[in-house]
Design a protein around this motif. Structure first.
Motif, PDB file in Angstrom:
ATOM      1  N   ALA A   1     -65.260 -32.895  45.120  1.00 58.17           N
ATOM      2  CA  ALA A   1     -65.456 -31.933  46.206  1.00 58.17           C
ATOM      3  C   ALA A   1     -66.301 -32.532  47.322  1.00 58.17           C
ATOM      4  O   ALA A   1     -67.172 -33.375  47.082  1.00 58.17           O
ATOM      5  N   ASP A   2     -66.048 -32.080  48.544  1.00 63.09           N
ATOM      6  CA  ASP A   2     -66.750 -32.632  49.709  1.00 63.09           C
ATOM      7  C   ASP A   2     -68.256 -32.497  49.587  1.00 63.09           C
ATOM      8  O   ASP A   2     -69.005 -33.408  49.959  1.00 63.09           O
ATOM      9  N   ASP A   3     -68.725 -31.349  49.070  1.00 69.78           N
ATOM     10  CA  ASP A   3     -70.179 -31.167  48.958  1.00 69.78           C
ATOM     11  C   ASP A   3     -70.778 -32.105  47.916  1.00 69.78           C
ATOM     12  O   ASP A   3     -71.925 -32.553  48.055  1.00 69.78           O
ATOM     13  N   VAL A   4     -69.991 -32.442  46.893  1.00 63.79           N
ATOM     14  CA  VAL A   4     -70.463 -33.386  45.880  1.00 63.79           C
ATOM     15  C   VAL A   4     -70.530 -34.794  46.476  1.00 63.79           C
ATOM     16  O   VAL A   4     -71.490 -35.537  46.231  1.00 63.79           O
ATOM     17  N   VAL A   5     -69.521 -35.154  47.263  1.00 66.27           N
ATOM     18  CA  VAL A   5     -69.533 -36.466  47.921  1.00 66.27           C
ATOM     19  C   VAL A   5     -70.752 -36.586  48.828  1.00 66.27           C
ATOM     20  O   VAL A   5     -71.438 -37.617  48.846  1.00 66.27           O
ATOM     21  N   ARG A   6     -71.055 -35.517  49.577  1.00 61.88           N
ATOM     22  CA  ARG A   6     -72.227 -35.549  50.459  1.00 61.88           C
ATOM     23  C   ARG A   6     -73.510 -35.724  49.649  1.00 61.88           C
ATOM     24  O   ARG A   6     -74.422 -36.462  50.060  1.00 61.88           O
ATOM     25  N   ARG A   7     -73.587 -35.075  48.482  1.00 56.27           N
ATOM     26  CA  ARG A   7     -74.773 -35.230  47.645  1.00 56.27           C
ATOM     27  C   ARG A   7     -74.869 -36.654  47.097  1.00 56.27           C
ATOM     28  O   ARG A   7     -75.949 -37.252  47.059  1.00 56.27           O
ATOM     29  N   LEU A   8     -73.743 -37.205  46.693  1.00 53.76           N
ATOM     30  CA  LEU A   8     -73.740 -38.589  46.209  1.00 53.76           C
ATOM     31  C   LEU A   8     -74.134 -39.563  47.319  1.00 53.76           C
ATOM     32  O   LEU A   8     -74.820 -40.556  47.075  1.00 53.76           O
ATOM     33  N   ASP A   9     -73.672 -39.271  48.538  1.00 58.30           N
ATOM     34  CA  ASP A   9     -74.056 -40.120  49.668  1.00 58.30           C
ATOM     35  C   ASP A   9     -75.574 -40.166  49.833  1.00 58.30           C
ATOM     36  O   ASP A   9     -76.134 -41.196  50.230  1.00 58.30           O
ATOM     37  N   GLU A  10     -76.237 -39.056  49.537  1.00 56.54           N
ATOM     38  CA  GLU A  10     -77.680 -38.991  49.682  1.00 56.54           C
ATOM     39  C   GLU A  10     -78.428 -39.547  48.477  1.00 56.54           C
ATOM     40  O   GLU A  10     -79.492 -40.150  48.620  1.00 56.54           O
ATOM     41  N   GLU A  11     -77.873 -39.352  47.288  1.00 55.59           N
ATOM     42  CA  GLU A  11     -78.630 -39.657  46.070  1.00 55.59           C
ATOM     43  C   GLU A  11     -78.300 -41.016  45.454  1.00 55.59           C
ATOM     44  O   GLU A  11     -79.089 -41.518  44.635  1.00 55.59           O
ATOM     45  N   LEU A  12     -77.159 -41.610  45.784  1.00 51.44           N
ATOM     46  CA  LEU A  12     -76.853 -42.954  45.314  1.00 51.44           C
ATOM     47  C   LEU A  12     -77.266 -43.945  46.395  1.00 51.44           C
ATOM     48  O   LEU A  12     -76.824 -43.848  47.540  1.00 51.44           O
ATOM     49  N   VAL A  13     -78.127 -44.886  46.026  1.00 51.15           N
ATOM     50  CA  VAL A  13     -78.659 -45.821  47.015  1.00 51.15           C
ATOM     51  C   VAL A  13     -78.432 -47.257  46.539  1.00 51.15           C
ATOM     52  O   VAL A  13     -78.386 -47.548  45.333  1.00 51.15           O
ATOM     53  N   LEU A  14     -78.275 -48.146  47.511  1.00 53.06           N
ATOM     54  CA  LEU A  14     -78.068 -49.566  47.245  1.00 53.06           C
ATOM     55  C   LEU A  14     -79.281 -50.358  47.691  1.00 53.06           C
ATOM     56  O   LEU A  14     -79.818 -50.119  48.781  1.00 53.06           O
ATOM     57  N   HIS A  15     -79.683 -51.318  46.861  1.00 55.96           N
ATOM     58  CA  HIS A  15     -80.746 -52.243  47.242  1.00 55.96           C
ATOM     59  C   HIS A  15     -80.268 -53.663  46.977  1.00 55.96           C
ATOM     60  O   HIS A  15     -79.766 -53.963  45.876  1.00 55.96           O
ATOM     61  N   PHE A  16     -80.423 -54.516  47.968  1.00 53.40           N
ATOM     62  CA  PHE A  16     -79.987 -55.904  47.834  1.00 53.40           C
ATOM     63  C   PHE A  16     -81.053 -56.702  47.105  1.00 53.40           C
ATOM     64  O   PHE A  16     -82.219 -56.727  47.505  1.00 53.40           O
ATOM     65  N   THR A  17     -80.657 -57.370  46.032  1.00 54.11           N
ATOM     66  CA  THR A  17     -81.606 -58.124  45.210  1.00 54.11           C
ATOM     67  C   THR A  17     -82.042 -59.422  45.872  1.00 54.11           C
ATOM     68  O   THR A  17     -82.984 -60.072  45.397  1.00 54.11           O
ATOM     69  N   GLY A  18     -81.343 -59.827  46.939  1.00 60.49           N
ATOM     70  CA  GLY A  18     -81.675 -61.077  47.606  1.00 60.49           C
ATOM     71  C   GLY A  18     -80.979 -62.278  47.008  1.00 60.49           C
ATOM     72  O   GLY A  18     -81.150 -63.408  47.486  1.00 60.49           O
ATOM     73  N   THR A  19     -80.169 -62.060  45.972  1.00 57.35           N
ATOM     74  CA  THR A  19     -79.480 -63.150  45.288  1.00 57.35           C
ATOM     75  C   THR A  19     -77.985 -62.896  45.311  1.00 57.35           C
ATOM     76  O   THR A  19     -77.527 -61.814  44.921  1.00 57.35           O
ATOM     77  N   SER A  20     -77.218 -63.881  45.785  1.00 55.90           N
ATOM     78  CA  SER A  20     -75.766 -63.828  45.713  1.00 55.90           C
ATOM     79  C   SER A  20     -75.310 -64.781  44.627  1.00 55.90           C
ATOM     80  O   SER A  20     -76.013 -65.721  44.260  1.00 55.90           O
ATOM     81  N   ARG A  21     -74.103 -64.534  44.112  1.00 59.06           N
ATOM     82  CA  ARG A  21     -73.606 -65.398  43.042  1.00 59.06           C
ATOM     83  C   ARG A  21     -72.093 -65.400  43.053  1.00 59.06           C
ATOM     84  O   ARG A  21     -71.455 -64.550  43.660  1.00 59.06           O
ATOM     85  N   ASP A  22     -71.498 -66.367  42.350  1.00 63.51           N
ATOM     86  CA  ASP A  22     -70.061 -66.437  42.173  1.00 63.51           C
ATOM     87  C   ASP A  22     -69.692 -65.584  40.967  1.00 63.51           C
ATOM     88  O   ASP A  22     -70.068 -65.893  39.833  1.00 63.51           O
ATOM     89  N   ALA A  23     -68.961 -64.488  41.214  1.00 71.23           N
ATOM     90  CA  ALA A  23     -68.605 -63.592  40.119  1.00 71.23           C
ATOM     91  C   ALA A  23     -67.810 -64.315  39.041  1.00 71.23           C
ATOM     92  O   ALA A  23     -67.922 -63.999  37.852  1.00 71.23           O
ATOM     93  N   GLY A  24     -67.002 -65.292  39.453  1.00 75.14           N
ATOM     94  CA  GLY A  24     -66.181 -65.996  38.478  1.00 75.14           C
ATOM     95  C   GLY A  24     -67.004 -66.683  37.413  1.00 75.14           C
ATOM     96  O   GLY A  24     -66.624 -66.721  36.238  1.00 75.14           O
ATOM     97  N   ALA A  25     -68.163 -67.231  37.792  1.00 75.49           N
ATOM     98  CA  ALA A  25     -69.005 -67.922  36.820  1.00 75.49           C
ATOM     99  C   ALA A  25     -69.566 -66.942  35.799  1.00 75.49           C
ATOM    100  O   ALA A  25     -69.634 -67.234  34.594  1.00 75.49           O
ATOM    101  N   VAL A  26     -69.979 -65.749  36.262  1.00 66.33           N
ATOM    102  CA  VAL A  26     -70.535 -64.752  35.348  1.00 66.33           C
ATOM    103  C   VAL A  26     -69.435 -64.161  34.473  1.00 66.33           C
ATOM    104  O   VAL A  26     -69.593 -64.001  33.253  1.00 66.33           O
ATOM    105  N   LEU A  27     -68.293 -63.836  35.090  1.00 65.76           N
ATOM    106  CA  LEU A  27     -67.199 -63.221  34.342  1.00 65.76           C
ATOM    107  C   LEU A  27     -66.547 -64.199  33.376  1.00 65.76           C
ATOM    108  O   LEU A  27     -65.963 -63.785  32.369  1.00 65.76           O
TER     109      LEU A  27
END
Length: 331
Positions: free
Chosen positions: A178-204
């Motif tokens: 539902a639209d109101d749930v998406v709006r709540r998720l937009d507010e409550e789910l947050v992203l923080h960059f760890t400062g480290t990038s990696r090659d996913a293939g090596a981990v996977l």
């Protein structure tokens, strides 16, 4: 660029995998079938292409700027493989831009492949066909130990549950939020960059080898990760964002046991501090090993969690969920 106009602009969204990540890998899915639930967001990768008026076959500003007379001389492996498959040989200029660094766990390589195939193809492709073509570049052309979830979420957009059959087939279910749930998720789910990038293939690669060898600990963890897609979908459709956070946390507990390179000591410390400050759960996106940390943070804990993450040098990256999949304009 056979059959295309002189200039095209294509873009594809990055994605957030919420549950089931890793069960799309062939080493697991070809034995047990995989299921992933994820969604596209408003951060994107954009590719610009145009017919060149120079004798140089390819001029590209992708990872870096340069010119090449042969596809084999390109340094970007994804572009190299895409051009081998979909380029008509006429001189072409290519440029790309992304909203986050590569290797950040949000499917930027898949979004790049989706956007590039969309632009290079002489005909319009369905989202399903576009996802299969883009994922074949990585899986078959480059031999990377990845699955198809990123490419499908990027090509289709929206909230989707993807099912990966043992025979390689992919089926897609729309997930109604539902639209109101998406709006709540937009507010409550947050992203923080760890400062480290990696090659996913090596981990996977570590995970794929363990799953392919029948290592029981890896299999049991992936089974439970797959089972989390059911409760996660129910939490989304019921609008229970706190339960979404709890499930993300359980997913991360399981995922950390898939390999020594999935997490980092600094990430573990930051995650513990985020929980102490009021986050209900979270996980590193993508294969792990760095990139972006996704957290569920109730409004009352937002400032405390932000301060805790800032103390670890992990800035917040704003985003919102977006239903738009791959887009193409020819000019």
């Amino acid at each position: 660029m056979s059959g295309t106009a002189g200039l095209w602009v294509s873009s594809a969204p990055l994605r957030i995998s919420l549950a089931g990540g890793g069960t799309d890998l062939p080493a697991y899915a070809h034995r047990f079938g995989g299921t992933v639930l994820g969604a596209s967001i408003d951060l994107r990768v954009t590719v610009f292409g145009r017919r060149a008026r120079t004798a140089t076959a390819i001029r590209a500003c992708l990872d870096s700027c340069g010119s090449a007379d042969s596809v084999d001389d390109l340094t970007n492996p994804y572009a190299r493989e895409a051009l081998k498959r979909y380029w008509d040989g006429s001189p072409v200029d290519l440029f790309s831009a992304g909203d986050v660094p590569g290797g950040s766990g949000m499917g930027s390589s898949a979004a790049f492949c989706v956007a590039l195939v969309a632009g290079l193809s002489g005909e319009e492709r369905s989202p399903h066909d576009l996802a299969m073509a883009a994922s074949d570049i990585e899986m078959e052309g480059l031999g990377r130990p990845v699955g198809r979830q990123d490419h499908f979420l990027s090509a289709l957009g929206g909230f989707r549950q993807l099912h990966f059959a043992p025979d390689g087939g992919v089926t897609v279910e729309d997930v109604t939020v539902a639209d109101d749930v998406v709006r709540r998720l937009d507010e409550e789910l947050v992203l923080h960059f760890t400062g480290t990038s990696r090659d996913a293939g090596a981990v996977l690669g570590d995970q794929a080898r363990a799953a392919g060898s029948g290592e029981r600990g890896t299999e049991s963890r992936l089974h439970e990760i797959k089972e989390l897609t059911g409760p996660l979908r129910e939490a989304l459709t019921r609008g229970n964002s706190t339960e979404v956070g709890r499930i993300l946390g359980r997913h991360w507990e399981l995922k950390r046991g898939l390999g020594a390179r999935v997490s980092l000591p600094g990430v573990d410390r930051a995650y513990r501090d985020a929980l102490a400050a009021g986050a209900t759960g979270g996980k590193l996106l993508g294969a792990g090993g760095g990139g972006f940390l996704l957290l569920h943070v109730p409004a009352v804990a937002r400032e405390g969690v932000r301060a805790a993450m800032a103390a670890h040098g992990m800035p917040e990256q704003s985003f919102r969920f977006d239903t738009a999949g791959a887009r193409l304009s020819r000019l």
